[in-house]
Design an enzyme around this catalytic site. Sequence first.
Site, PDB file in Angstrom:
ATOM      1  N   GLU A 141      19.479 -29.034  -4.785  1.00 56.32           N
ATOM      2  CA  GLU A 141      20.752 -28.841  -5.331  1.00 56.32           C
ATOM      3  C   GLU A 141      21.096 -29.977  -6.100  1.00 56.32           C
ATOM      4  O   GLU A 141      21.365 -31.221  -5.568  1.00 56.32           O
ATOM      5  CB  GLU A 141      21.983 -28.466  -4.449  1.00 56.32           C
ATOM      6  CG  GLU A 141      21.620 -27.619  -3.268  1.00 56.32           C
ATOM      7  CD  GLU A 141      21.941 -26.124  -4.054  1.00 56.32           C
ATOM      8  OE1 GLU A 141      22.350 -25.902  -5.285  1.00 56.32           O
ATOM      9  OE2 GLU A 141      21.122 -25.082  -3.918  1.00 56.32           O
TER      10      GLU A 141
ATOM     11  N   CYS B 142      29.330 -32.328  -8.787  1.00 56.01           N
ATOM     12  CA  CYS B 142      28.070 -31.758  -9.421  1.00 56.01           C
ATOM     13  C   CYS B 142      28.700 -30.737 -10.334  1.00 56.01           C
ATOM     14  O   CYS B 142      28.030 -30.499 -11.476  1.00 56.01           O
ATOM     15  CB  CYS B 142      27.219 -31.283  -8.208  1.00 56.01           C
ATOM     16  SG  CYS B 142      27.756 -30.442  -7.034  1.00 56.01           S
TER      17      CYS B 142
ATOM     18  N   GLY C 253      15.627 -35.743  -6.673  1.00 55.90           N
ATOM     19  CA  GLY C 253      15.328 -34.574  -6.196  1.00 55.90           C
ATOM     20  C   GLY C 253      13.713 -34.340  -6.689  1.00 55.90           C
ATOM     21  O   GLY C 253      12.892 -33.642  -5.884  1.00 55.90           O
TER      22      GLY C 253
ATOM     23  N   GLY D  29      21.394 -33.765  -4.598  1.00 56.04           N
ATOM     24  CA  GLY D  29      21.588 -35.121  -4.943  1.00 56.04           C
ATOM     25  C   GLY D  29      21.357 -35.184  -6.490  1.00 56.04           C
ATOM     26  O   GLY D  29      21.512 -34.195  -7.040  1.00 56.04           O
ATOM     27  N   SER D  30      20.773 -36.359  -6.808  1.00 56.80           N
ATOM     28  CA  SER D  30      20.261 -36.575  -8.412  1.00 56.80           C
ATOM     29  C   SER D  30      19.033 -35.962  -8.620  1.00 56.80           C
ATOM     30  O   SER D  30      18.210 -35.708  -7.898  1.00 56.80           O
ATOM     31  CB  SER D  30      20.365 -38.096  -8.549  1.00 56.80           C
ATOM     32  OG  SER D  30      19.181 -38.533  -7.860  1.00 56.80           O
TER      33      SER D  30
ATOM     34  N   LYS E 127      20.116 -36.832   6.806  1.00 56.55           N
ATOM     35  CA  LYS E 127      20.150 -38.377   6.622  1.00 56.55           C
ATOM     36  C   LYS E 127      21.217 -38.282   5.489  1.00 56.55           C
ATOM     37  O   LYS E 127      21.103 -37.858   4.236  1.00 56.55           O
ATOM     38  CB  LYS E 127      18.818 -38.503   5.749  1.00 56.55           C
ATOM     39  CG  LYS E 127      18.369 -39.903   5.548  1.00 56.55           C
ATOM     40  CD  LYS E 127      19.165 -40.783   4.996  1.00 56.55           C
ATOM     41  CE  LYS E 127      19.033 -40.741   3.319  1.00 56.55           C
ATOM     42  NZ  LYS E 127      20.173 -41.677   2.612  1.00 56.55           N
TER      43      LYS E 127
ATOM     44  N   GLU F  71      24.377 -36.534 -17.190  1.00 55.08           N
ATOM     45  CA  GLU F  71      25.444 -36.453 -16.202  1.00 55.08           C
ATOM     46  C   GLU F  71      25.795 -37.785 -16.091  1.00 55.08           C
ATOM     47  O   GLU F  71      25.042 -38.934 -15.636  1.00 55.08           O
ATOM     48  CB  GLU F  71      24.602 -35.679 -14.835  1.00 55.08           C
ATOM     49  CG  GLU F  71      25.803 -35.575 -13.835  1.00 55.08           C
ATOM     50  CD  GLU F  71      25.333 -35.070 -12.516  1.00 55.08           C
ATOM     51  OE1 GLU F  71      24.466 -35.542 -11.998  1.00 55.08           O
ATOM     52  OE2 GLU F  71      25.936 -34.173 -11.912  1.00 55.08           O
TER      53      GLU F  71
HETATM   54  P1  NAD Z   1      20.984 -39.700  -5.050  1.00 56.34           P
HETATM   55  O1  NAD Z   1      20.021 -38.789  -5.396  1.00 56.34           O
HETATM   56  O2  NAD Z   1      20.796 -41.197  -5.388  1.00 56.34           O
HETATM   57  O3  NAD Z   1      20.995 -39.744  -3.433  1.00 56.34           O
HETATM   58  C1  NAD Z   1      21.260 -38.604  -2.584  1.00 56.34           C
HETATM   59  C2  NAD Z   1      20.520 -38.574  -1.272  1.00 56.34           C
HETATM   60  O4  NAD Z   1      19.116 -38.757  -1.505  1.00 56.34           O
HETATM   61  C3  NAD Z   1      20.882 -39.897  -0.578  1.00 56.34           C
HETATM   62  O5  NAD Z   1      21.190 -39.734   0.943  1.00 56.34           O
HETATM   63  C4  NAD Z   1      20.025 -40.984  -0.994  1.00 56.34           C
HETATM   64  O6  NAD Z   1      19.575 -41.892   0.284  1.00 56.34           O
HETATM   65  C5  NAD Z   1      18.645 -39.931  -0.735  1.00 56.34           C
HETATM   66  N1  NAD Z   1      17.555 -40.355  -1.681  1.00 56.34           N
HETATM   67  C6  NAD Z   1      17.459 -41.027  -2.819  1.00 56.34           C
HETATM   68  N2  NAD Z   1      16.272 -41.314  -3.232  1.00 56.34           N
HETATM   69  C7  NAD Z   1      15.404 -40.504  -2.364  1.00 56.34           C
HETATM   70  C8  NAD Z   1      14.194 -40.239  -2.427  1.00 56.34           C
HETATM   71  N3  NAD Z   1      13.268 -40.916  -3.407  1.00 56.34           N
HETATM   72  N4  NAD Z   1      13.446 -39.620  -1.251  1.00 56.34           N
HETATM   73  C9  NAD Z   1      14.341 -39.390  -0.290  1.00 56.34           C
HETATM   74  N5  NAD Z   1      15.691 -39.328  -0.336  1.00 56.34           N
HETATM   75  C10 NAD Z   1      16.203 -40.197  -1.429  1.00 56.34           C
HETATM   76  O7  NAD Z   1      22.435 -38.928  -5.515  1.00 56.34           O
HETATM   77  P2  NAD Z   1      23.661 -39.886  -5.399  1.00 56.34           P
HETATM   78  O8  NAD Z   1      24.049 -40.736  -6.574  1.00 56.34           O
HETATM   79  O9  NAD Z   1      24.072 -39.839  -3.947  1.00 56.34           O
HETATM   80  O10 NAD Z   1      24.622 -38.246  -5.618  1.00 56.34           O
HETATM   81  C11 NAD Z   1      24.870 -37.852  -7.143  1.00 56.34           C
HETATM   82  C12 NAD Z   1      24.096 -36.901  -7.444  1.00 56.34           C
HETATM   83  O11 NAD Z   1      24.250 -35.680  -6.521  1.00 56.34           O
HETATM   84  C13 NAD Z   1      24.460 -36.333  -8.820  1.00 56.34           C
HETATM   85  O12 NAD Z   1      23.551 -36.197  -9.464  1.00 56.34           O
HETATM   86  C14 NAD Z   1      25.189 -34.988  -8.445  1.00 56.34           C
HETATM   87  O13 NAD Z   1      25.211 -33.970  -9.484  1.00 56.34           O
HETATM   88  C15 NAD Z   1      24.365 -34.598  -7.416  1.00 56.34           C
HETATM   89  N6  NAD Z   1      25.040 -33.640  -6.474  1.00 56.34           N
HETATM   90  C16 NAD Z   1      24.768 -32.177  -6.663  1.00 56.34           C
HETATM   91  C17 NAD Z   1      25.639 -31.393  -5.847  1.00 56.34           C
HETATM   92  C18 NAD Z   1      25.140 -30.015  -5.810  1.00 56.34           C
HETATM   93  O14 NAD Z   1      25.337 -29.212  -5.084  1.00 56.34           O
HETATM   94  N7  NAD Z   1      24.409 -29.422  -6.991  1.00 56.34           N
HETATM   95  C19 NAD Z   1      26.261 -31.885  -4.900  1.00 56.34           C
HETATM   96  C20 NAD Z   1      26.721 -32.908  -4.952  1.00 56.34           C
HETATM   97  C21 NAD Z   1      26.030 -33.943  -5.658  1.00 56.34           C
END
Ligand code: NAD
Length: 496
Positions: free
Chosen positions: A265, A299, A248, A243-244, A191, A396
């Site tokens: 992550e 990140c 997560g 992601g965030s 996804k 962050e």
């Molecule tokens: P986000 O968490 O909003 O979205 C990430 C993904 O999760 C998207 O595909 C989104 O559609 C999906 N998503 C969102 N809420 C969900 C839920 N409740 N259930 C299932 N899926 C859901 O993150 P973002 O704003 O797209 O990315 C930024 C964040 O990602 C930052 O916090 C950054 O630090 C983190 N990040 C971490 C790494 C790492 O390797 N640690 C790498 C890249 C980004």
Amino acid sequence: MSVSTSYPISAATARHLNRPVFGHVIDGEVVASLDGETMPVIDPATGDEVGVAALGSAADVDRAVRSARAAFDDGRWRYLAPLEKERRLRRLAALVEESRTLFGESDTIDSGLLRWYTDAMVDFAVGSTEYFAGWPSKIEGTIPPVPSDMVAYQLREPHGVLGLIVPWNGPSAVLAFVAAAISAGNCVVLKPAEQTPMTAVLMAELAAEAGIPNGVLNVVQGAREAGAALVEHPGVDAISFTGSLGAGSAIQAAAAKRAKPVSLELGGKSPFIVFPDADLEAATAAAMMGVWMASGQVCTAGTRVLIHADIHDELVERIVERSRDMRIGSGFDPESQLGPLVSADQLARVQSYVGIGQEEGAELVLGGARHGDVGYFHEPTIFTGVRNDMRIAREEIFGPVMSILRFADEAEAYAIANDSEYGLGAGVWTNDLSLAHRAARALRTGQVWINTYQAGYPSVAYGGVKLSGHGRLQGGPGIDELTHVKSVWIKVGAPL
Ligand code: NAD
């Protein structure tokens, strides 16, 4: 459909942009959503809509999971001979390499990231796929000693169907996660982030061309609802999420209802610590790269720059002066040093943190404003006099905002660095060998970089501790994460 950039793009990218819809890929077919819903694809450098993508619902997720489930259960991939899996994964790497311009340009249109950065992400994706192509013949079990009337062995088996949910800040780099998962024998439902749907379709198409059977890599485009449906689907065996923190922890809670393994992550607020004996020229360049790269949307961005009091003023001056003249512009302009943020929301978030920093009493010494009124650009922004209890030191921001803190000695540096809910990366700049090793032990993070920053390689594990998540990507630990151990017992009778 308008092409998003006034800079030339390849014919392949122009054709890709002209797709009527960036669809799902289910069982080898590129398809629209069952209910026909779509979402816009926005170029962050202009704010223009450059296409539409399918907006997946739970029904689309269900189709994709059924496809992956069938592909896993009938063994078309996991029972394929290991060397044959390796050949096909290598072919996939070669096909992506041949299309590197298409991937790189598409990622820049989709995410705004600079072209050199999107090229580097394609290199990472290709290199990781080549690396993981070597694993299928090397995922070995073990034979532990047991009483002599028995034989026991332990197999490493794939989880099954893996739900892979990813963010937007390296759309093609996601191929590395896909390659790792399928090299371990899993079937995947990917996804992509709603902001960056363009290259996942290409990955799945090239996987099919490389001979990876239909159903092994499915893509469901969409937003949070599609991600949540994937996590909850009973046909999904494990979840890998990047992601965030908010998303997560929601995912981990939802997955717990079915006791699914989850790797997370998440974000970071990584300390970048400069001791007085460091090579200040190298530290300056790395501190800038650590926050300005991808406009801070990384990140591991080193957003808390901790500088020893003896060199504080000198280093601040160097960083500020060198950052002042940075060229802000489209990712396609080879002169650009800072591209746009991914979306209007992300720009608003960065602006709000600039206000918070000022209200908290930090000194704004550079930037602080939106750049221009087209697209989502923001100036490189530096605060000094930051205390570690300020929100700009704790939360962050995911934008080009550097918080500079001062420390008096080694113990205080570690205390500030570890006083964070996050634990992703840390940078240490010193020429003192003993100090470097002490720091590597003292810092509570998943990565410590000494006299370098954000180095990575597919053979080296990557991940976080504390609120930065758990589980590891890449390397042998990445394969462990994508498999489980099955123990087999055989009664052979007492020795004759
Ligand atoms: P986000 O968490 O909003 O979205 C990430 C993904 O999760 C998207 O595909 C989104 O559609 C999906 N998503 C969102 N809420 C969900 C839920 N409740 N259930 C299932 N899926 C859901 O993150 P973002 O704003 O797209 O990315 C930024 C964040 O990602 C930052 O916090 C950054 O630090 C983190 N990040 C971490 C790494 C790492 O390797 N640690 C790498 C890249 C980004």
